[in-house]
Design a protein around this motif. Structure first.
Motif, PDB file in Angstrom:
ATOM      1  N   ILE A 125       0.862  -1.192   0.000  1.00  0.00           N
ATOM      2  CA  ILE A 125       0.000   0.000   0.000  1.00  0.00           C
ATOM      3  C   ILE A 125       0.893   1.234   0.000  1.00  0.00           C
ATOM      4  O   ILE A 125       1.724   1.408   0.900  1.00  0.00           O
ATOM      5  CB  ILE A 125      -0.919   0.018   1.240  1.00  0.00           C
TER       6      ILE A 125
ATOM      7  N   SER B 238      -4.996   5.963   0.479  1.00  0.00           N
ATOM      8  CA  SER B 238      -4.263   4.837   1.076  1.00  0.00           C
ATOM      9  C   SER B 238      -4.939   4.342   2.346  1.00  0.00           C
ATOM     10  O   SER B 238      -4.930   3.139   2.640  1.00  0.00           O
ATOM     11  CB  SER B 238      -2.825   5.247   1.390  1.00  0.00           C
TER      12      SER B 238
ATOM     13  N   LEU C  88      -7.347   1.711   1.710  1.00  0.00           N
ATOM     14  CA  LEU C  88      -6.739   0.396   1.460  1.00  0.00           C
ATOM     15  C   LEU C  88      -6.306  -0.261   2.768  1.00  0.00           C
ATOM     16  O   LEU C  88      -6.466  -1.471   2.956  1.00  0.00           O
ATOM     17  CB  LEU C  88      -5.557   0.538   0.509  1.00  0.00           C
TER      18      LEU C  88
ATOM     19  N   GLN D 295      -9.232  -1.855   4.327  1.00  0.00           N
ATOM     20  CA  GLN D 295      -9.514  -3.175   3.736  1.00  0.00           C
ATOM     21  C   GLN D 295      -8.575  -4.235   4.293  1.00  0.00           C
ATOM     22  O   GLN D 295      -8.981  -5.366   4.568  1.00  0.00           O
ATOM     23  CB  GLN D 295      -9.339  -3.125   2.216  1.00  0.00           C
TER      24      GLN D 295
END
Ligand code: ADP
Length: 487
Positions: A251, A470, A473, A476
């Motif tokens: 990431i 970011s 992400l 997630q």
């Protein structure tokens, strides 16, 4: 509604309290971005010398931290990340952290770093238990907190059974290596000794242990996430990362768009944005004057800002320099580091003041001004986990010229002449010839296809490298880690 997560950041650095590199920036920015996404976040950090400890609230009592040889005691102070509501818990231990330096002093790295960070990692776990605040996700960073996932699965498992752990690699070069006998310091029962977990190359290796135990692993760009699984860039731990390839995410780091924004930047003589670049021309003129370069609008200005370290490929730039200066360009370098490279750049600057300027200094203001003034930005790194400067360059409309490695691949799209695609220029081999060729290609684009240069520049400035993207992400990643932990 998706579940609101309790997220703990355990780290040895967090800007502005303590920072030696990218890790410190990430631990400052990411918690804020997750808080903005409605999660409950906390940060834990050692209380180092030089911090403004007096303005942090001293919590009552002391924390008992088991070590291999007995108990240590820590104080705890509570503050906040600046301009935010993110709580920061500072672990206070005079003997371990009240020193002139974070990891070492002039004499080198501290001899007891393993012990210091084993203590800190265990203190993090003990503090959660003492606060009655057990996170859903424990996000550890680099080897210094690599033991957190280990403790969560071993000595502290009664509290952390439902806690998923994420270990982020910011710098694979440092692994927390020491003699095998130091296992006894860590405060783990001898029955937990397992060479497959703790040992690498006959050494105790705390990063490896963390990589074995973490629920999920991440690093700071998708390309670097692949590269560290190869022997070339895996620093000996590529086999560990390969075995866990399904759990390794990359990431990208974000940039602070309040600090690095040409429309707002107070360091610049004139501000500008993608809709009106007239201020950028003012910046170029001012910086040329400041650096003693001829005030030429009609020649491209190439900038390089970096630690003058072999990681950054600057030795090869040094070799390419005489030929580069045959091109009709100006080149400005800002950096400190390797004394030989510093001296070489200084010498060429004296010999070619018409084309080349070198500032051997750490100068944040000039870094901002040079990004704004330049037309191109050179970043020929040998390896680059993420890299920030190329993202600043994009935002400032200075087209990056980068080696195809790590985060540089993920942030800079190569120029395609036929379609005017791209946001910069990439090259493969790290040789003086390749640097000469790619800079020549960039410069010829500037002179011969100015409309293409403008298209790339506009596209570059419109890229979104904010933390917000970011952070989504990471969210997630946390949910995936939790799903696996609870499965
Ligand atoms: P790294 O963290 O590996 O050094 P990055 O590109 O990720 O490389 O970040 C480097 C940061 O340090 C950038 O913000 C850059 O502007 C800054 N920097 C490096 N050298 C200097 C210098 N001599 N003067 C001012 N800023 C510098």
């Amino acid at each position: 509604m998706s579940e609101r997560l309790k997220i703990l950041y355990a780290a040895s650095e967090c800007a502005p309290f303590a920072k030696t590199g990218g890790l410190g920036d990430v631990v400052a920015a990411l918690p804020k971005a997750l808080l903005a996404r409605e999660h409950e976040v906390r940060v834990m950090l050692p209380l180092y010398a030089g911090m403004d400890w007096d303005s942090q609230e001293l919590l009552e009592g002391s924390l008992e931290v088991p070590m291999g040889y007995g108990k240590e005691y820590a104080g705890v102070r509570l503050g906040k990340l600046p301009h935010s509501r993110v709580p920061v818990y500072f672990i206070e231990h005079r003997g371990f952290f009240d020193r002139a330096g974070i990891y070492g002093d002039e004499a080198g790295g501290f001899g007891d770093n393993i012990e210091r960070y084993a203590f800190f990692s265990r203190a993090v776990m003990r503090l959660c238990a003492a606060l009655g605040w057990i996170p859903d996700v424990l996000h550890a960073n680099d080897w210094q907190t690599g033991l957190c996932p280990v403790f969560g699965n071993t000595m502290e498992k009664e509290h952390f059974l439902g806690t998923a752990s994420v270990l982020t690699i910011h710098n694979l070069a440092h692994q927390g290596r020491t003699g095998r006998d130091d296992f006894g310091l860590l405060g783990l029962f001898p029955s937990y000794w397992d060479p497959d977990v703790f040992e690498h190359d006959d050494d105790l290796n705390l990063l490896k242990a963390g990589l074995r135990h973490a629920t999920m692993i991440s690093t700071v760009s998708p390309t670097y996430a692949q590269e560290i699984q190869s022997p070339e860039l895996g620093r000996g731990l590529d086999y560990v990362l390969r075995e866990r390839r399904a759990d390794v995410w990359g990431i990208l780091n974000g940039i602070d768009t309040e600090v690095w924004n040409p429309a707002l930047d107070p360091n610049l003589p004139a501000n500008y944005d993608v809709g009106d670049l007239s201020g950028k021309a003012v910046c170029k003129r001012e910086v040329q004057r400041e650096l003693g370069l001829p005030e030429r609008e009609d020649a491209p200005l190439l900038a390089l800002i970096a630690r003058l370290d072999p990681q950054k490929g600057v030795d090869v730039v040094g070799d390419a320099l005489p030929r580069l200066l045959d091109l009709d360009l100006q080149f400005a370098v800002l950096g400190t580091g390797d004394p030989e490279i510093e001296a070489w750049f200084g010498r060429v600057a004296r010999e070619r003041p018409d084309r080349f300027a070198a500032r051997i200094a750490f100068d944040a203001r000039l870094a901002h001004r040079l990004e704004a003034a330049s037309d191109f930005f050179l970043m020929p790194s040998r390896f680059e986990p993420c890299g920030l400067n190329q993202m600043y360059s994009l935002a400032y409309g200075s087209l990056p010229i980068v080696r195809s490695t790590g985060g540089l691949v993920d942030t800079v799209q190569n120029y395609v002449e036929a379609t005017a695609e791209g946001t910069g220029f990439r090259f493969e081999a790290l040789t003086p010839q390749a640097i000469f060729d790619v800079v020549g290609w960039a410069v010829s684009t500037w002179y011969d296809r100015p409309e293409h240069y403008r298209i790339l520049q506009r596209r570059a400035m419109e890229q979104d490298h904010s933390w917000d993207h970011s952070a989504g992400l990471y969210e997630q990643l946390y949910r995936e880690a939790l799903r696996r932990r609870r499965a």
